[in-house]
Design a protein around this motif. Structure first.
Motif, PDB file in Angstrom:
ATOM      1  N   MET A  51      10.586   1.402   5.133  1.00  0.00           N
ATOM      2  CA  MET A  51       9.214   1.162   6.124  1.00  0.00           C
ATOM      3  C   MET A  51       8.734   0.481   4.921  1.00  0.00           C
ATOM      4  O   MET A  51       7.740   0.940   4.015  1.00  0.00           O
ATOM      5  N   ALA A  52       7.664  -0.564   4.963  1.00  0.00           N
ATOM      6  CA  ALA A  52       6.194  -0.904   3.755  1.00  0.00           C
ATOM      7  C   ALA A  52       4.944  -1.374   4.850  1.00  0.00           C
ATOM      8  O   ALA A  52       5.572  -1.932   6.005  1.00  0.00           O
ATOM      9  N   VAL A  53       3.981  -0.586   4.256  1.00  0.00           N
ATOM     10  CA  VAL A  53       2.884  -1.083   4.745  1.00  0.00           C
ATOM     11  C   VAL A  53       2.377  -2.043   3.528  1.00  0.00           C
ATOM     12  O   VAL A  53       2.009  -1.879   2.450  1.00  0.00           O
ATOM     13  N   ILE A  54       1.486  -3.066   4.376  1.00  0.00           N
ATOM     14  CA  ILE A  54       0.771  -4.574   3.256  1.00  0.00           C
ATOM     15  C   ILE A  54      -0.205  -4.607   3.962  1.00  0.00           C
ATOM     16  O   ILE A  54       0.079  -5.080   5.204  1.00  0.00           O
ATOM     17  N   GLY A  55      -1.232  -4.071   2.591  1.00  0.00           N
ATOM     18  CA  GLY A  55      -2.518  -5.621   2.952  1.00  0.00           C
ATOM     19  C   GLY A  55      -2.870  -6.572   2.117  1.00  0.00           C
ATOM     20  O   GLY A  55      -1.870  -7.061   1.793  1.00  0.00           O
ATOM     21  N   LEU A  94       0.895  -0.875   0.228  1.00  0.00           N
ATOM     22  CA  LEU A  94      -0.099  -0.015  -0.097  1.00  0.00           C
ATOM     23  C   LEU A  94       0.774   1.146   0.282  1.00  0.00           C
ATOM     24  O   LEU A  94       0.573   2.432  -0.165  1.00  0.00           O
ATOM     25  N   GLU A  95       1.840   1.063   0.732  1.00  0.00           N
ATOM     26  CA  GLU A  95       3.102   2.687   0.746  1.00  0.00           C
ATOM     27  C   GLU A  95       3.978   1.510   1.154  1.00  0.00           C
ATOM     28  O   GLU A  95       4.533   1.078   1.913  1.00  0.00           O
ATOM     29  N   HIS A  96       5.639   2.588   0.207  1.00  0.00           N
ATOM     30  CA  HIS A  96       6.213   1.679   1.390  1.00  0.00           C
ATOM     31  C   HIS A  96       7.400   3.644   1.383  1.00  0.00           C
ATOM     32  O   HIS A  96       6.665   4.252   0.353  1.00  0.00           O
ATOM     33  N   ARG A  97       8.248   3.695   1.743  1.00  0.00           N
ATOM     34  CA  ARG A  97       9.292   4.804   2.066  1.00  0.00           C
ATOM     35  C   ARG A  97      10.666   4.377   2.991  1.00  0.00           C
ATOM     36  O   ARG A  97      10.657   3.432   3.741  1.00  0.00           O
ATOM     37  N   THR A  98      11.393   5.576   2.933  1.00  0.00           N
ATOM     38  CA  THR A  98      12.933   5.294   3.579  1.00  0.00           C
ATOM     39  C   THR A  98      12.763   6.836   5.000  1.00  0.00           C
ATOM     40  O   THR A  98      12.545   7.379   4.240  1.00  0.00           O
ATOM     41  N   LEU A  99      13.012   5.505   6.070  1.00  0.00           N
ATOM     42  CA  LEU A  99      12.886   6.812   6.990  1.00  0.00           C
ATOM     43  C   LEU A  99      14.824   6.301   7.354  1.00  0.00           C
ATOM     44  O   LEU A  99      16.123   5.934   7.298  1.00  0.00           O
ATOM     45  N   GLU A 100      14.917   7.963   6.953  1.00  0.00           N
ATOM     46  CA  GLU A 100      16.761   8.408   6.783  1.00  0.00           C
ATOM     47  C   GLU A 100      17.691   7.752   8.067  1.00  0.00           C
ATOM     48  O   GLU A 100      18.536   7.812   8.107  1.00  0.00           O
ATOM     49  N   LYS A 101      17.379   8.576   9.093  1.00  0.00           N
ATOM     50  CA  LYS A 101      17.872   7.944  10.113  1.00  0.00           C
ATOM     51  C   LYS A 101      16.551   7.310  11.351  1.00  0.00           C
ATOM     52  O   LYS A 101      15.927   7.807  11.802  1.00  0.00           O
ATOM     53  N   ARG A 102      17.145   6.744  12.003  1.00  0.00           N
ATOM     54  CA  ARG A 102      16.525   5.332  13.126  1.00  0.00           C
ATOM     55  C   ARG A 102      17.272   6.265  14.602  1.00  0.00           C
ATOM     56  O   ARG A 102      18.479   4.745  14.578  1.00  0.00           O
ATOM     57  N   PRO A 103      17.033   6.891  15.488  1.00  0.00           N
ATOM     58  CA  PRO A 103      18.241   6.330  16.702  1.00  0.00           C
ATOM     59  C   PRO A 103      18.070   5.203  17.497  1.00  0.00           C
ATOM     60  O   PRO A 103      19.489   5.324  18.423  1.00  0.00           O
TER      61      PRO A 103
END
Ligand SMILES: C[S@@+](CC[C@H](N)C(=O)[O-])C[C@H]1O[C@@H](n2cnc3c(N)ncnc32)[C@H](O)[C@@H]1O
Length: 204
Positions: A199-203, A181-190
């Motif tokens: 991150m992917a959202v799957i339905g 449904l959506e995917h994106r790259t998160l630049e930094k995770r502390p």
């Protein structure tokens, strides 16, 4: 997923949340909240898969009704203590990822989420786990670190195996045929160091 996660968390000083580690974990969830709220509502039931000490489950519980599960009882014990200190609406249950349909039932949650979990499984197992999650809930939120090849040790000193999967591997191979449904790259995770995350959202 093999390996001694309890030892990995305790040796790394990551078993117990404190004010210093909880704040970035909460900020990471706040950052992701708009994405969650595109698919579920505040107060909805979220199953946090292979929750570890609760770095995701506990901040998530400030917005959703969270059940975290893990198969390691010693890690779960720490998660419960962390939950008492920093959680809101959260409980922790002993279960194996491959048994979630039996343990929780079909359609028992509004969403299943996981963070830093799927990259420890081979591709065929990830597909099995996706199928199981989609039986338990209509939405799956999956976050995986995008390690560089150098950061991935194969099997580390704790017996934990990590796979070097790229964004392309997830989109064109592992998740191929699923309803992304959506995917994106998160630049930094502390929380566990500084690396990019996918991150992917799957339905269904
Ligand atoms: C990287 S940690 C998860 C960290 C967690 N997402 C967090 O935010 O704190 C991976 C966890 O998966 C658990 N695990 C490994 N294999 C599992 C399985 N088959 N079923 C349930 N939990 C499993 C380990 O015990 C470990 O706590």
């Amino acid at each position: 997923m093999k390996g001694d996660w309890f030892k990995r968390f305790s040796d790394g000083g990551k078993l117990y949340l404190n004010d210093e580690s909880f704040q970035p974990a909460l900020s990471a969830i706040k950052e992701d909240l708009p994405t969650y709220l595109e698919y579920i509502r505040e107060g909805d039931k979220v199953l946090e898969a292979a929750c570890g000490p609760g770095y995701t489950a506990i901040p998530l519980s400030h917005y959703f009704k969270v059940t975290g599960f893990d198969r390691d009882v010693k890690v779960l014990d720490a998660a419960r203590q962390n939950g008492e200190k920093y959680g809101k609406d959260v409980e922790f249950v002993e279960a194996d990822f491959f048994d979630i349909v039996k343990a929780f039932g079909k359609n028992s949650f509004d969403a299943v989420s996981s963070g830093g979990v799927l990259e420890h499984f081979p591709k065929d197992k990830i597909k099995t786990l996706l199928d199981l999650q989609l039986e338990v809930a209509p939405i799956v939120f999956a976050q995986m670190p995008l390690f560089t090849k150098e950061q991935v040790e194969g099997v580390n000193q704790f017996g934990i195996e990590t796979h070097h999967y790229t964004k392309k591997d997830y989109l064109e191979d592992i998740f191929k045929g699923y309803n992304i449904l959506e995917h994106r790259t998160l630049e930094k995770r502390p929380v566990f160091g500084r690396f990019r995350e996918f991150m992917a959202v799957i339905g269904r």
